[in-house]
Design a protein around this motif. Sequence first.
Motif, PDB file in Angstrom:
ATOM      1  N   GLY A  89      11.432 -12.115 -24.237  1.00 28.40           N
ATOM      2  CA  GLY A  89      12.410 -11.883 -23.176  1.00 28.40           C
ATOM      3  C   GLY A  89      13.788 -12.394 -23.559  1.00 28.40           C
ATOM      4  O   GLY A  89      13.961 -13.114 -24.550  1.00 28.40           O
ATOM      5  N   ALA A  90      14.783 -12.028 -22.763  1.00 28.44           N
ATOM      6  CA  ALA A  90      16.163 -12.391 -23.081  1.00 28.44           C
ATOM      7  C   ALA A  90      16.525 -13.786 -22.583  1.00 28.44           C
ATOM      8  O   ALA A  90      17.422 -14.419 -23.133  1.00 28.44           O
ATOM      9  CB  ALA A  90      17.118 -11.362 -22.474  1.00 28.44           C
ATOM     10  N   SER A  91      15.855 -14.288 -21.555  1.00 30.64           N
ATOM     11  CA  SER A  91      16.268 -15.561 -20.964  1.00 30.64           C
ATOM     12  C   SER A  91      15.734 -16.735 -21.772  1.00 30.64           C
ATOM     13  O   SER A  91      14.675 -16.657 -22.400  1.00 30.64           O
ATOM     14  CB  SER A  91      15.773 -15.662 -19.524  1.00 30.64           C
ATOM     15  OG  SER A  91      14.396 -15.980 -19.494  1.00 30.64           O
ATOM     16  N   GLU A  92      16.489 -17.834 -21.734  1.00 27.54           N
ATOM     17  CA  GLU A  92      16.058 -19.010 -22.475  1.00 27.54           C
ATOM     18  C   GLU A  92      14.717 -19.561 -21.959  1.00 27.54           C
ATOM     19  O   GLU A  92      13.867 -19.928 -22.766  1.00 27.54           O
ATOM     20  CB  GLU A  92      17.154 -20.079 -22.433  1.00 27.54           C
ATOM     21  CG  GLU A  92      16.968 -21.112 -23.516  1.00 27.54           C
ATOM     22  CD  GLU A  92      18.063 -22.165 -23.530  1.00 27.54           C
ATOM     23  OE1 GLU A  92      19.165 -21.916 -23.029  1.00 27.54           O
ATOM     24  OE2 GLU A  92      17.779 -23.265 -24.053  1.00 27.54           O
ATOM     25  N   PRO A  93      14.498 -19.638 -20.641  1.00 32.83           N
ATOM     26  CA  PRO A  93      13.164 -20.089 -20.173  1.00 32.83           C
ATOM     27  C   PRO A  93      12.026 -19.200 -20.695  1.00 32.83           C
ATOM     28  O   PRO A  93      10.976 -19.703 -21.081  1.00 32.83           O
ATOM     29  CB  PRO A  93      13.291 -20.019 -18.648  1.00 32.83           C
ATOM     30  CG  PRO A  93      14.745 -20.226 -18.379  1.00 32.83           C
ATOM     31  CD  PRO A  93      15.451 -19.518 -19.512  1.00 32.83           C
ATOM     32  N   ASP A  94      12.246 -17.885 -20.716  1.00 38.39           N
ATOM     33  CA  ASP A  94      11.202 -16.999 -21.244  1.00 38.39           C
ATOM     34  C   ASP A  94      10.950 -17.280 -22.726  1.00 38.39           C
ATOM     35  O   ASP A  94       9.810 -17.261 -23.197  1.00 38.39           O
ATOM     36  CB  ASP A  94      11.602 -15.529 -21.075  1.00 38.39           C
ATOM     37  CG  ASP A  94      11.266 -14.993 -19.690  1.00 38.39           C
ATOM     38  OD1 ASP A  94      10.790 -15.781 -18.848  1.00 38.39           O
ATOM     39  OD2 ASP A  94      11.497 -13.795 -19.455  1.00 38.39           O
ATOM     40  N   ARG A  95      12.024 -17.528 -23.448  1.00 37.33           N
ATOM     41  CA  ARG A  95      11.866 -17.722 -24.897  1.00 37.33           C
ATOM     42  C   ARG A  95      11.143 -19.023 -25.221  1.00 37.33           C
ATOM     43  O   ARG A  95      10.267 -19.059 -26.085  1.00 37.33           O
ATOM     44  CB  ARG A  95      13.242 -17.694 -25.578  1.00 37.33           C
ATOM     45  CG  ARG A  95      13.777 -16.285 -25.590  1.00 37.33           C
ATOM     46  CD  ARG A  95      14.978 -16.119 -26.481  1.00 37.33           C
ATOM     47  NE  ARG A  95      15.392 -14.709 -26.371  1.00 37.33           N
ATOM     48  CZ  ARG A  95      16.441 -14.190 -26.977  1.00 37.33           C
ATOM     49  NH1 ARG A  95      17.207 -14.948 -27.748  1.00 37.33           N
ATOM     50  NH2 ARG A  95      16.721 -12.912 -26.836  1.00 37.33           N
ATOM     51  N   ILE A  96      11.488 -20.098 -24.521  1.00 38.31           N
ATOM     52  CA  ILE A  96      10.840 -21.371 -24.829  1.00 38.31           C
ATOM     53  C   ILE A  96       9.381 -21.349 -24.362  1.00 38.31           C
ATOM     54  O   ILE A  96       8.506 -21.920 -24.997  1.00 38.31           O
ATOM     55  CB  ILE A  96      11.640 -22.562 -24.226  1.00 38.31           C
ATOM     56  CG1 ILE A  96      11.257 -23.876 -24.898  1.00 38.31           C
ATOM     57  CG2 ILE A  96      11.459 -22.678 -22.742  1.00 38.31           C
ATOM     58  CD1 ILE A  96      12.008 -24.171 -26.148  1.00 38.31           C
ATOM     59  N   TRP A  97       9.114 -20.632 -23.279  1.00 38.06           N
ATOM     60  CA  TRP A  97       7.738 -20.525 -22.779  1.00 38.06           C
ATOM     61  C   TRP A  97       6.885 -19.692 -23.749  1.00 38.06           C
ATOM     62  O   TRP A  97       5.749 -20.057 -24.087  1.00 38.06           O
ATOM     63  CB  TRP A  97       7.765 -19.925 -21.371  1.00 38.06           C
ATOM     64  CG  TRP A  97       6.450 -19.523 -20.775  1.00 38.06           C
ATOM     65  CD1 TRP A  97       6.118 -18.286 -20.293  1.00 38.06           C
ATOM     66  CD2 TRP A  97       5.288 -20.347 -20.556  1.00 38.06           C
ATOM     67  NE1 TRP A  97       4.831 -18.300 -19.817  1.00 38.06           N
ATOM     68  CE2 TRP A  97       4.294 -19.552 -19.960  1.00 38.06           C
ATOM     69  CE3 TRP A  97       4.984 -21.684 -20.823  1.00 38.06           C
ATOM     70  CZ2 TRP A  97       3.024 -20.040 -19.622  1.00 38.06           C
ATOM     71  CZ3 TRP A  97       3.720 -22.172 -20.491  1.00 38.06           C
ATOM     72  CH2 TRP A  97       2.760 -21.353 -19.892  1.00 38.06           C
TER      73      TRP A  97
END
Lengths: 239, 239
Positions: A89-97
Amino acid sequence: MAYELHYWPMIQGRGEFVRLALEEAGADYIDIARRDDDSGGIAPMLERLSDSTNPRPPFAPPFLRDGDLVIGQTAAILLHLGPRLGLVGASEPDRIWTHQLQLTIADAVDEVHDTHHPLGVDLYYAEQKPEALRRATAFRRTRIPKFLGYFERILTANDGTRLVGADLTYADLSLFQLVDGLLYAFPKAAAAALRDAPHVKRLHQAVAQRPRIAAYLASERRIPFNEDGIFRRYPELDG
Amino acid sequence: MAYELHYWPMIQGRGEFVRLALEEAGADYIDIARRDDDSGGIAPMLERLSDSTNPRPPFAPPFLRDGDLVIGQTAAILLHLGPRLGLVGASEPDRIWTHQLQLTIADAVDEVHDTHHPLGVDLYYAEQKPEALRRATAFRRTRIPKFLGYFERILTANDGTRLVGADLTYADLSLFQLVDGLLYAFPKAAAAALRDAPHVKRLHQAVAQRPRIAAYLASERRIPFNEDGIFRRYPELDG
């Protein structure tokens, strides 16, 4: 310019998590050690590992060359490729998750390896069979259900079909590979655990049926599971 | 708002890599399970692990709460904290390289754990002592020199004092912790390996002398190494 993947050519191993991401994305890549011509083989990989002119050498295969960048560690490679291949995903929370899930899958993979090599990699399996049996028994009874139960919980809390958001991520591909490997190495124990993890089971089937993944799995590019890799079928370890 | 760290309160363990980053940065954080008042203890951690209302639960401690975000996996926590604490470079190549080094340190830490628990975590050390001796012997002889030699090579190719660039990163702090733990668990083997890795040895000493780290190590916040953690001193395993 094509990505260059450097990994052992005779096993799926940790390189397979990278191959699956590249294949799903239809990326232009060269699996260097598996080239058909005289330029194939592991010599280029070994040269790069020991290349004293590279100030940022990888510790071990797999590693990926993307232009001037050479990246080792499977999870770091996927962290780098995810946005470039449209597999996160594009969002930082999505990426770290997504990355957190990948690291948990990597932990499970490490534990799979330890089932046949509890005393270390400097001994053959035949030299540590009783110890492997003890370790594998614990892995089958408590760890396979724990890992698959965790991913079942994640899938259920999301949309039932993906680990993160609405679109496929590299973590989904890696979970497919973990399940595929468990079904190869521990067919009885994995099938039993999957009865309690129906969403994980369906994700495994759904990923296998994606057009590019299905084509890959049916091709010679997909190395069969074998007893030199991480997931090994030693029937005595499956209880 | 303060960061919240959730980890076992009686050991350094994997949480220590996060504590060191927070301490070096002088960050405002709460080590939840170690609070002095009645709100301390591991109940909040266990509640968050089993919290069925969190669609993105960590698999295991340590995990960090940063506002609405809950992040598990030590390396993922540091990936998140690095830019916020000024403990990683600004460029993407620097960030992925720092992360790659962290993952290699994590691999070494996993192998340390396996020296005293080769048959698995469901058995006590006392139940696997002969197997631990075999695994630890191989770890001492080949793995400690290999890991420390790798980091020696990286330091030498950089400026001799840092793993990445000119400024301290979380990977430097983590390498300090790895060396500190090896010196505790395998004092003879680690000292011998450090004779061939002088830059690693100096990095370990230099990090220990940084003002905030020195204050932390001298405080009660630094839990002493002990035989419930990852780095355990069992003299018979040091050869």
